[in-house]
Design a protein around this motif. Structure first.
Motif, PDB file in Angstrom:
ATOM      1  N   TYR A 152       6.573   0.639  10.272  1.00 48.26           N
ATOM      2  CA  TYR A 152       5.520   1.107   9.363  1.00 48.26           C
ATOM      3  C   TYR A 152       4.946   2.446   9.811  1.00 48.26           C
ATOM      4  CZ  TYR A 152       5.736  -3.937   8.681  1.00 48.26           C
ATOM      5  OH  TYR A 152       6.173  -5.217   8.490  1.00 48.26           O
ATOM      6  N   LEU A 189       2.111   3.434  11.078  1.00 52.76           N
ATOM      7  CA  LEU A 189       0.762   3.769  10.618  1.00 52.76           C
ATOM      8  C   LEU A 189      -0.097   4.174  11.813  1.00 52.76           C
ATOM      9  CD1 LEU A 189       0.170   0.793   8.147  1.00 52.76           C
ATOM     10  CD2 LEU A 189       1.117   3.056   7.650  1.00 52.76           C
ATOM     11  N   VAL A 249      -6.756   2.623   5.998  1.00 53.53           N
ATOM     12  CA  VAL A 249      -5.664   2.747   5.038  1.00 53.53           C
ATOM     13  C   VAL A 249      -5.822   4.021   4.222  1.00 53.53           C
ATOM     14  CG1 VAL A 249      -4.667   1.744   2.936  1.00 53.53           C
ATOM     15  CG2 VAL A 249      -5.221   0.273   4.889  1.00 53.53           C
ATOM     16  N   PRO A 294      -5.075  -0.721  10.153  1.00 50.15           N
ATOM     17  CA  PRO A 294      -3.777  -1.397  10.124  1.00 50.15           C
ATOM     18  C   PRO A 294      -3.753  -2.758  10.810  1.00 50.15           C
ATOM     19  CG  PRO A 294      -3.447   0.934  10.486  1.00 50.15           C
ATOM     20  CD  PRO A 294      -4.939   0.699  10.522  1.00 50.15           C
ATOM     21  N   ARG A 312       0.930  -3.803   5.253  1.00 52.19           N
ATOM     22  CA  ARG A 312       1.298  -2.601   6.012  1.00 52.19           C
ATOM     23  C   ARG A 312       2.482  -1.895   5.351  1.00 52.19           C
ATOM     24  NH1 ARG A 312       1.023  -4.881  12.266  1.00 52.19           N
ATOM     25  NH2 ARG A 312      -1.154  -5.579  12.172  1.00 52.19           N
TER      26      ARG A 312
END
Length: 374
Positions: A87, A89, A95, A134, A142
Motif C-alpha cells: 500500500y 501509505l 487518509v 493508515p 488501505r
C-alpha cells in the motif's frame, strides 16, 4: 485516457546472452480497455508492467502511450499512475493527506486538491475515513486509499501490480468487484498484473497469458477458456485445472483415442475424426475440463460420452458441488459434479467424458489441434 502499444518489447538481464525476462512482447491496450497480464511467478508480467511505467528500461522494442514513444521518457512524465502490492501509505498522514500528497508536490492549487480528493473519496466510498491514519484502517480500506491516490492524479493510464495479494480471500472477492465497477465508472485504460487466474478471468476485457517471458495467447477470458492455444494456457486457466491424458490416435475400425497403458479408449466423434484421423499413432494429449466429466450413471441421456473406468482416490464435498479425484491406470482425472451418489474413496467407478467438450494437443509442440464440438 490513452492507448498503450508494445511492439517487440524485450528485456534481457546480464547482457545480450543473459536471462531473457520478456521476449518480444507485442500487443495493444485500447483506450478505455482493462487488460490483465497473467502467468506464474517469474513469467515476466511484472517486468513488462514496470517497463510500461518506466521503472525498467527496455532492451529492445518500442512502447507508445497514446501514440507517443516513451522508451526514454521519465516515469513522472508518462502520465501514468501505478498501484503496487504494498500500500505504501505514509503512516503519519491522514487518509486525506495521503491522497493529496502527490498533488501538493506538483503544486496543484489548494482548491483543486480538495476537489480531486473529494471526488476520489466519493468514487471509492472512503469519505467517512478521510481523517483516519493508515493504522486505523483495514486492509481493504488501505487498498482503496492506494487506488484513490492514483485516481486523484487523473492519469491517462492506470497500472496495477498484484494489488490484492495482501488481502484475505473474502476481501479479494469484494475488491475485485469494486475494481471492476471502478473501471466501468472511470472508463479508464488499465493494465493489471496478477498470478491469480480467477482475478484475470473476472476483471479483464482481454487477458495476456505469459510463460517464461513469452506471450502464449491474447484473447477474451471466455475465448481463452474455451479455445486455449496450447497446453500451457489450457492448464493454467481453470480451477480445478484441466485434466490431461497422454495417448495416441489409432486406426481400429475408425479413428479412436487410446490412452497410454491401455487405460481406456473410445471412438472419435465425426467432427474430431476428420481433423485427427490423419495423425494415427502420433503422440498427443487429450484435455477435458472437470465440469465436462460426469459420474457415468448420471450423465445426460442425449449427451455423447466416453466412459472411463476409475478408482476414486478422494472426494471433496463443497456443498453445492463435489470434486471427485480419481485415477485410471495412473492417469489422474478430476470431475466437478453436483451432489449425488458417488462411490466412496478406494472403490471402483465409471466416469464419462463429454465428447463435445474435448481438447487435443500435439504431443511434441503442445499446440492445440483444431477444434471439436457438435
Amino acid at each position: 485516457m490513452a492507448s498503450v502499444e508494445l511492439e517487440g518489447v524485450r528485456k534481457v538481464y546480464g547482457g545480450p546472452e543473459g536471462h531473457v525476462a520478456v521476449a518480444g512482447a507485442t500487443f495493444t491496450v485500447e483506450d478505455g480497455e482493462l487488460v490483465v497480464l497473467v502467468g506464474p511467478s517469474g513469467c515476466g508480467k511484472s517486468t513488462l508492467l514496470r517497463m510500461i511505467a518506466g521503472l525498467e528500461s527496455t532492451s529492445a522494442g518500442e512502447i507508445r502511450i497514446d501514440g507517443r514513444v516513451v522508451n526514454d521518457v521519465a516515469p513522472q512524465d508518462r502520465d501514468i499512475a501505478m498501484v503496487f502490492q504494498s500500500y505504501a501509505l505514509y503512516p503519519h498522514m491522514s487518509v486525506r493527506e495521503n491522497l493529496a500528497f502527490g498533488l501538493r508536490l506538483r503544486k496543484t492549487p489548494k482548491a483543486d486538491v480538495s476537489a480531486q480528493v473529494d471526488r476520489a473519496a466519493e468514487i471509492l466510498g472512503i469519505g467517512p475515513i478521510l481523517d483516519r491514519k493508515p493504522k486505523q484502517l483495514s486492509g481493504g480500506q488501505r487498498q482503496r486509499v492506494a487506488v484513490g491516490r492514483a485516481i486523484v492524479r487523473d492519469p491517462r493510464v492506470f497500472l496495477f501490480d498484484e494489488p490484492l495479494s495482501n488481502l484475505d480471500a473474502r476481501l479479494r472477492v469484494q475488491m475485485r468487484a469494486e475494481l471492476s465497477a471502478l473501471h466501468r465508472r472511470l472508463g479508464a485504460t488499465m493494465v493489471y498484473v496478477t498470478h491469480d487466474q480467477v482475478e484475470a478471468m473476472t476483471l479483464g476485457d482481454r487477458i495476456v497469458v505469459l510463460n517464461d517471458g513469452v506471450i502464449q495467447q491474447i484473447d477474451t477470458p471466455l475465448a481463452l477458456y474455451d479455445r486455449p492455444a496450447n497446453r500451457f494456457v489450457a492448464g493454467f486457466l481453470g480451477s480445478p485445472a484441466m485434466n490431461f491424458v497422454e495417448g495416441a490416435i489409432v486406426r481400429d475400425g475408425g479413428a479412436r483415442f487410446r490412452a497410454d497403458r491401455d487405460a481406456f479408449e473410445f471412438p472419435l466423434p465425426a467432427w474430431w475424426a476428420g481433423q485427427l484421423g490423419g495423425r494415427a499413432e502420433r503422440r498427443l494429449t487429450l484435455g477435458v475440463r472437470p465440469e465436462h466429466v460426469w459420474v457415468s450413471a448420471a450423465r445426460p441421456e442425449d449427451a455423447p460420452a466416453a466412459e472411463v473406468p476409475v478408482v476414486v482416490d478422494a472426494l471433496e464435498p463443497l456443498g453445492n458441488e463435489v470434486f471427485i479425484h480419481a485415477t485410471s491406470a495412473g492417469h489422474r482425472i478430476t470431475a466437478r459434479v453436483p451432489p449425488q451418489e458417488i462411490p466412496p474413496a478406494g472403490e471402483a467407478g465409471t466416469l464419462a467424458l463429454d465428447l463435445r467438450k474435448l481438447h487435443f494437443f500435439d504431443g511434441e509442440t503442445l499446440e492445440a489441434m483444431g477444434a471439436g464440438g457438435a
